[in-house]
Scaffold this motif. Structure first.
Motif, short mmCIF file in Angstrom:
data_model
loop_
_atom_site.label_atom_id
_atom_site.label_comp_id
_atom_site.label_asym_id
_atom_site.label_seq_id
_atom_site.Cartn_x
_atom_site.Cartn_y
_atom_site.Cartn_z
N THR A 5 -47.30 46.35 -3.98
CA THR A 5 -48.38 46.42 -3.91
C THR A 5 -48.82 45.33 -4.63
O THR A 5 -50.06 45.06 -4.58
CB THR A 5 -49.36 47.84 -4.13
OG1 THR A 5 -48.84 48.19 -5.14
CG2 THR A 5 -48.97 48.64 -3.09
N PHE A 6 -48.09 44.86 -5.56
CA PHE A 6 -48.53 43.66 -6.56
C PHE A 6 -47.35 42.98 -6.89
O PHE A 6 -46.16 43.28 -6.88
CB PHE A 6 -49.33 44.37 -7.78
CG PHE A 6 -48.47 45.13 -8.81
CD1 PHE A 6 -48.06 44.50 -9.98
CD2 PHE A 6 -48.34 46.36 -8.40
CE1 PHE A 6 -47.23 45.26 -10.81
CE2 PHE A 6 -47.59 47.01 -9.37
CZ PHE A 6 -46.93 46.67 -10.38
N THR A 7 -47.56 41.84 -7.71
CA THR A 7 -46.45 41.08 -8.11
C THR A 7 -46.62 40.86 -9.62
O THR A 7 -47.90 40.51 -10.25
CB THR A 7 -46.55 39.56 -7.53
OG1 THR A 7 -46.25 39.78 -6.30
CG2 THR A 7 -45.40 38.55 -8.22
N LEU A 8 -45.77 41.27 -10.47
CA LEU A 8 -45.91 41.04 -11.94
C LEU A 8 -44.83 39.86 -12.44
O LEU A 8 -43.73 39.63 -11.98
CB LEU A 8 -45.22 42.31 -12.48
CG LEU A 8 -45.22 42.12 -14.04
CD1 LEU A 8 -46.60 42.21 -14.73
CD2 LEU A 8 -44.79 43.59 -14.89
N VAL A 9 -45.58 38.74 -12.99
CA VAL A 9 -44.98 37.56 -13.30
C VAL A 9 -44.79 37.57 -14.77
O VAL A 9 -45.49 38.13 -15.70
CB VAL A 9 -45.97 36.31 -12.95
CG1 VAL A 9 -45.51 35.00 -13.64
CG2 VAL A 9 -46.28 36.36 -11.52
N ALA A 10 -43.53 37.01 -15.16
CA ALA A 10 -43.42 36.82 -16.60
C ALA A 10 -42.36 35.72 -16.87
O ALA A 10 -41.74 35.30 -16.02
CB ALA A 10 -42.56 38.14 -16.91
N THR A 11 -42.28 35.47 -18.08
CA THR A 11 -41.33 34.33 -18.56
C THR A 11 -40.61 34.74 -19.81
O THR A 11 -41.07 35.48 -20.47
CB THR A 11 -42.23 33.12 -18.96
OG1 THR A 11 -42.65 33.18 -20.30
CG2 THR A 11 -43.44 32.59 -17.81
N GLY A 12 -39.38 34.27 -20.14
CA GLY A 12 -38.57 34.13 -21.30
C GLY A 12 -38.32 35.69 -21.54
O GLY A 12 -37.86 36.41 -20.82
N SER A 13 -38.63 36.11 -22.91
CA SER A 13 -38.37 37.26 -23.20
C SER A 13 -39.04 38.38 -22.51
O SER A 13 -38.59 39.70 -22.89
CB SER A 13 -38.53 37.43 -24.93
OG SER A 13 -40.00 37.23 -25.23
N GLU A 14 -40.28 38.03 -21.94
CA GLU A 14 -40.93 39.21 -21.35
C GLU A 14 -40.30 39.49 -20.06
O GLU A 14 -41.11 40.51 -19.38
CB GLU A 14 -42.36 38.67 -21.31
CG GLU A 14 -43.12 38.73 -22.69
CD GLU A 14 -42.69 37.81 -23.52
OE1 GLU A 14 -41.88 38.21 -24.43
OE2 GLU A 14 -42.87 36.47 -23.46
N VAL A 15 -39.33 38.85 -19.48
CA VAL A 15 -38.93 38.99 -18.05
C VAL A 15 -38.18 40.56 -18.14
O VAL A 15 -38.58 41.41 -17.31
CB VAL A 15 -37.92 38.10 -17.56
CG1 VAL A 15 -37.21 38.48 -16.41
CG2 VAL A 15 -38.66 36.67 -17.27
N PRO A 16 -37.33 40.83 -19.00
CA PRO A 16 -36.57 41.96 -19.01
C PRO A 16 -37.66 42.94 -19.52
O PRO A 16 -37.67 44.19 -19.39
CB PRO A 16 -35.58 41.92 -20.14
CG PRO A 16 -35.97 40.50 -20.98
CD PRO A 16 -36.45 39.80 -19.77
#
Length: 665
Positions: free
Chosen positions: A552-563
């Motif tokens: 129902t939503f998308t969570l976007v992350a980069t770098g160390s915040e992806v895991p």
């Protein structure tokens, strides 16, 4: 130099002066004083010493001329016109106008013969060090008698250049490395915009300062052509040290009312004073932009002499190539900045296990460096932390230039500008490293690299508060946002070995601008992909990691915040809240993709949350008004990594709780 009577030489120099004065007057904007005062030294350099070919402006065997004092751009444009480069009188007449090829300060790529973008003072000074360094390194690799071994790098620098701190860093580096083919003419006119230099620049002896740096320093009168010539000859003979020639000039020479005054530095002469100047110099009042026929004929003779020099160089080059075919192939690889096909596949081969991305980068660098001979670089005294050493490739040291590892010392500003010099010359792909926090020291050359579309690579490590105990002075907060705000800079923040390999491949393949690799100090958990990985998708800047049914939503992350985001989504899924995970390691690359791809990764009909341990302002363009950006809006703290994660809300449970509250809102 062709023989000419003194009257013709004076007329030729005055042609340079008046083209500059006419151009600034017509634009009603610019800096006429410097070109008028420096015309003599520039004339001697270009006619008696500088090796160039207007028919092939980037001819490998040319000497390089840099106008570090870029505010005097009409000096360079006038010289390019007279010397036969593709710079017409119409270009001079459109100085500083919209879409003209003669902008207010020289810009790389606008006119043939303009080697660098200059104007921000001190940058050209340091760029020249990069040019000379690159020539010394390539000559050492190619061996005796090679075609690049005898070129010189010349520049005209100003009081302003020498006042800027970056020139001190670069001068120290050049003196330490004994870059003897670096020759700078210092336009020592004693004037800046605010008045005489004595109001700010009297507490030091420039000669003794540069001698202390290890430079060869001479002084000469700016109207003494033979004296300037002798000084240049002496500088060229001093191959064990870089050279600074103090040329004592009069700013605005020829102007009866303004010569030697700050009023001629940054404003047109004015119609009345322009007329008075022409009368004082015995110059016709009309037409404007006059180039007398005998002056054009003189420059034609100069061009013929330069053409003969090039012909001799070509003959020597061909003989060297015939005798050294392997070295000739290496030279061509440098000229082409050759990168093997499918470099991404090469970089991905036998990837290391998940770890700190700085360590993963180190492993990938060792694989790609042997494949890309033009790749060289180093760090600002942080190689052991940035992990930027090419193992077994040797180091560049004074008088020893065959290595590939550069040691810049704690000189981040000069490091960035020297890298730009290497990139402008186009014979190397430079990479340089420091902590992300200290990218602030590099920002001026980074911006110029983006503006000039230079292929440079930045390895910025220790990318968040999670570097830990060093505390807020070393923990970047606003830096990702600030760097992403620079147009044409690709900021890549990889999350795992696959993304790190793609970031390096992108940096090596990209020819139209700089690329930053922003890497972690801390070890990262593996990224678990439910969507089959397409390595090319990473190069698009953003892609789906997980796309479960019913999201129902998308969570976007980069770098160390992806895991971290992945762990938070797993916790939410246990509560029946299902979301997709998108990794966007390079926001600018992603935003440049077709709408169809962007909508596939971040569907316009779904709510979007973004998590990144940084300021995060730029992410609202994806999250939208009803979105969520989980970032950091205060400075860091000195503490272990796990304590910081808890304090700043970057544990899986905390992220999951904040997303839950947002979805319920």
């Amino acid at each position: 130099m062709p023989n000419a009577r003194p009257e013709l030489v004076e007329k030729a120099v005055n042609t340079i002066r008046m083209l500059a004065a006419d151009g600034v007057q017509q634009a009603n904007s610019g800096h006429p004083g410097m070109p008028m005062g420096a015309a003599d030294m520039a004339f001697v350099l270009w006619t008696r010493h500088l090796r160039f070919d207007p028919a092939e402006p980037r001819w490998l065997g040319r000497d390089r001329f840099l106008l570090s004092a870029g505010h005097g751009s009409m000096l360079l444009y006038s010289l390019l016109h007279l010397a036969g480069f593709d710079c017409a009188l119409e270009d001079l007449k459109h100085f500083r106008q919209l879409h003209s090829r003669t902008p207010g300060h020289p810009e790389y790529g606008f006119l043939p013969g303009v080697e660098i973008t200059s104007g921000p003072l001190g940058q050209g000074f340091a760029n020249g060090v990069g040019f000379a360094l690159g020539h010394a390194m390539l000559a050492a690799k190619l061996g005796p008698g090679n075609p690049v071994s005898d070129a010189f790098v010349y520049a005209i620098v100003s009081d302003g250049d020498l006042m800027e701190g970056v020139s001190a860093e670069a001068a120290s580096f050049a003196g330490h490395h004994k870059l003897g083919r670096l020759v700078y003419l210092y336009d020592d006119n004693g004037i800046t915009i605010d008045g005489k230099t004595s109001i700010t620049f009297s507490g030091e002896d420039v000669t003794r300062r540069f001698e202390a740096y290890g430079w060869h320093v001479q002084s000469v009168d700016g109207r003494d052509h033979d004296g300037i010539d002798r000084a240049l000859q002496a500088a060229k003979a001093e191959l064990g040290r870089p050279s600074l020639i103090r040329v004592h000039t009069t700013i605005g020479f020829g102007s009866p009312a303004k010569a030697g005054k700050s009023s001629v530095h940054g404003a047109p002469l004015g119609e009345a004073e322009l007329e008075a100047t022409k009368k004082a110099l015995g110059w016709p009042l009309e037409p404007r932009f006059l180039v007398p026929d005998d002056v054009r004929a003189y420059w034609a003779e100069v061009r013929a002499e330069k053409a003969a020099q090039k012909q001799a160089w070509r003959a020597a080059e061909q003989a060297w190539r015939a005798a050294n075919p392997e070295q000739a192939a290496l030279l061509d690889a440098h000229v082409e900045r050759w990168v093997p096909e499918r470099i991404l596949d090469r970089a991905r081969a036998e990837l290391p296990a998940p770890d700190a991305t700085r360590k993963v980068s180190q492993a990938i660098l060792q694989k790609i460096a042997p494949l890309v001979p033009c790749l060289v670089g180093g760090s600002a005294d942080l190689a052991e932390s940035n992990l930027t050493e090419i193992k077994g490739a040797g180091s560049v040291a004074p008088g020893s230039f065959a290595g590939r590892n550069l040691h810049f010392g704690i000189r981040e500003h000069a490091m960035g500008a020297i890298a730009n010099g290497l990139a402008y010359d186009g014979l190397f792909v430079p990479f340089v490293g420091t902590f992300l926090q200290f990218a602030d020291y590099m920002r001026p050359p980074v911006r110029l690299a983006a503006l000039s579309k230079l292929q440079a690579v930045y390895v910025w490590t220790h990318d968040s508060i999670f570097l830990g105990e060093d505390g807020p002075t070393h923990q970047p907060i606003e830096h990702l946002t600030a760097l992403r705000a620079i147009p044409n800079l690709h900021v890549c923040r990889p999350a795992d070995p696959e993304e790190t390999a793609a970031a390096w491949a992108h940096a090596l393949q990209r020819r139209d601008g700089p690329t930053a690799l922003v890497l972690t100090r801390q070890k990262l958990a593996p990224v678990k992909r439910s969507v089959p990985l397409d390595p090319e998708a990473i190069l698009r800047g953003g892609y789906l990691v997980d796309a479960p049914a019913g999201a129902t939503f998308t969570l976007v992350a980069t770098g160390s915040e992806v895991p971290l985001a992945q762990a938070a989504l797993e916790a939410l899924a246990k509560q029946g809240v299902v979301g997709r995970l998108a990794s966007i390691p390079c926001l600018e690359c992603f935003l440049a993709q077709p709408k169809a791809w962007r909508d596939e990764v971040v569907p316009p009909g779904q709510r979007v949350a973004v998590v990144e341990a940084a300021r995060g302002t730029e992410w609202w363009q994806l999250a939208g008004r009803d979105g969520l950006v989980l970032g950091i809006e205060r400075f860091g703290s000195s503490a272990p990594e796990k304590a910081l994660a808890e304090e700043y809300g970057f544990t899986p449970a905390q992220v999951a709780a904040r997303v839950t509250r947002w979805l319920a809102g």
